[in-house]
Design an enzyme around this catalytic site. Sequence first.
Site, mmCIF file in Angstrom:
data_model
loop_
_atom_site.group_PDB
_atom_site.id
_atom_site.type_symbol
_atom_site.label_atom_id
_atom_site.label_comp_id
_atom_site.label_asym_id
_atom_site.label_seq_id
_atom_site.Cartn_x
_atom_site.Cartn_y
_atom_site.Cartn_z
ATOM 1 N N HIS A 1 1.818 8.221 -4.362
ATOM 2 C CA HIS A 1 1.801 6.911 -5.024
ATOM 3 C C HIS A 1 3.177 6.588 -5.605
ATOM 4 O O HIS A 1 3.704 5.482 -5.421
ATOM 5 C CB HIS A 1 0.731 6.945 -6.117
ATOM 6 C CG HIS A 1 0.706 5.753 -7.012
ATOM 7 N ND1 HIS A 1 -0.234 4.748 -6.905
ATOM 8 C CD2 HIS A 1 1.514 5.392 -8.056
ATOM 9 C CE1 HIS A 1 -0.002 3.840 -7.828
ATOM 10 N NE2 HIS A 1 1.053 4.210 -8.547
ATOM 11 N N GLU A 2 3.761 7.549 -6.308
ATOM 12 C CA GLU A 2 5.080 7.315 -6.918
ATOM 13 C C GLU A 2 6.169 7.156 -5.861
ATOM 14 O O GLU A 2 7.090 6.340 -6.018
ATOM 15 C CB GLU A 2 5.429 8.460 -7.878
ATOM 16 C CG GLU A 2 4.432 8.681 -9.006
ATOM 17 C CD GLU A 2 4.161 7.431 -9.826
ATOM 18 O OE1 GLU A 2 5.025 6.529 -9.866
ATOM 19 O OE2 GLU A 2 3.072 7.350 -10.429
ATOM 20 N N HIS B 1 6.253 3.641 -4.748
ATOM 21 C CA HIS B 1 7.025 2.739 -5.611
ATOM 22 C C HIS B 1 8.504 2.758 -5.213
ATOM 23 O O HIS B 1 9.164 1.710 -5.167
ATOM 24 C CB HIS B 1 6.891 3.156 -7.079
ATOM 25 C CG HIS B 1 5.617 2.716 -7.722
ATOM 26 N ND1 HIS B 1 5.205 1.395 -7.752
ATOM 27 C CD2 HIS B 1 4.660 3.416 -8.388
ATOM 28 C CE1 HIS B 1 4.052 1.306 -8.397
ATOM 29 N NE2 HIS B 1 3.692 2.524 -8.783
ATOM 30 N N GLU C 1 0.753 -1.804 -7.860
ATOM 31 C CA GLU C 1 0.049 -0.526 -7.870
ATOM 32 C C GLU C 1 -0.818 -0.353 -6.621
ATOM 33 O O GLU C 1 -0.967 0.758 -6.108
ATOM 34 C CB GLU C 1 -0.827 -0.409 -9.119
ATOM 35 C CG GLU C 1 -0.064 -0.276 -10.429
ATOM 36 C CD GLU C 1 0.820 0.953 -10.460
ATOM 37 O OE1 GLU C 1 0.319 2.062 -10.213
ATOM 38 O OE2 GLU C 1 2.029 0.791 -10.708
#
Length: 244
Positions: free
Chosen positions: A148-149, A152, A223
């Site tokens: 997930h990070e 980003h 997100e």
Amino acid sequence: MGKRILLFVLTNIAVVVVLSIVLSVLGIGNYIGADGNLQFGSLAVFCLVWGMGGAFISLQLSRWMAKRAMGIQLVDGRTGQPALDWLYNTVALQAQRSNLPMPEVGIYQSPEVNAFATGPSRNRSLVAVSSGLLDRMERSEVEAVLGHEMGHIANGDMVTMTLIQGVVNAFVMFFARVAAFAVRQMVDSRIADVLSFVVMIVLQIGLGFLGLLVTSWFSRHREFYADAAGSTLAGRANMIAALR
């Protein structure tokens, strides 16, 4: 998400306030006409230039500020501690799969279950996790969080957020100066300069926190894209488990 935004916004507010004080002291930005009236066009250009400048300065400071504010311990895969070496190697593998430069990897001591990514560019990024996340989540779930990070970073969310923050800054500076000018016109000339300056700074800080609602909305929207990246890198089931 919250750590990344809060650190960025707090840094941004501090930078913009410092810029405003310096600009006021130096007398830069002549947006009051010879007739003593406010020149809205000149003020708008001034605020846009310096609002964007403040946001991009904050972006450049974001990785350094995160490491200092959170007390992040960087790891390099050679600590001899299995959990920390696994953390580094997992990020390295995901960076390779995402065709991204290797970010800095760190851990900070906190019981909260949290992780965040920050940095001014893909080449100068940081992925950090809390000790609570490593202690309380399964490795498959941590892998999804790391994916997930990395999402980003791959999506360039910090740069896009900076552009949005720059526009927010411009509006904040604009309305703070309009209000300060109005106060200046209404009070005794002996206190006009000091009072209008105080009003401008207070409004910039207050409106800056209101601007947090805008950047938070954008980040919440992004997100979902980061979740998709985590699902791709670590598997859909692992991403679902991590979110739960």
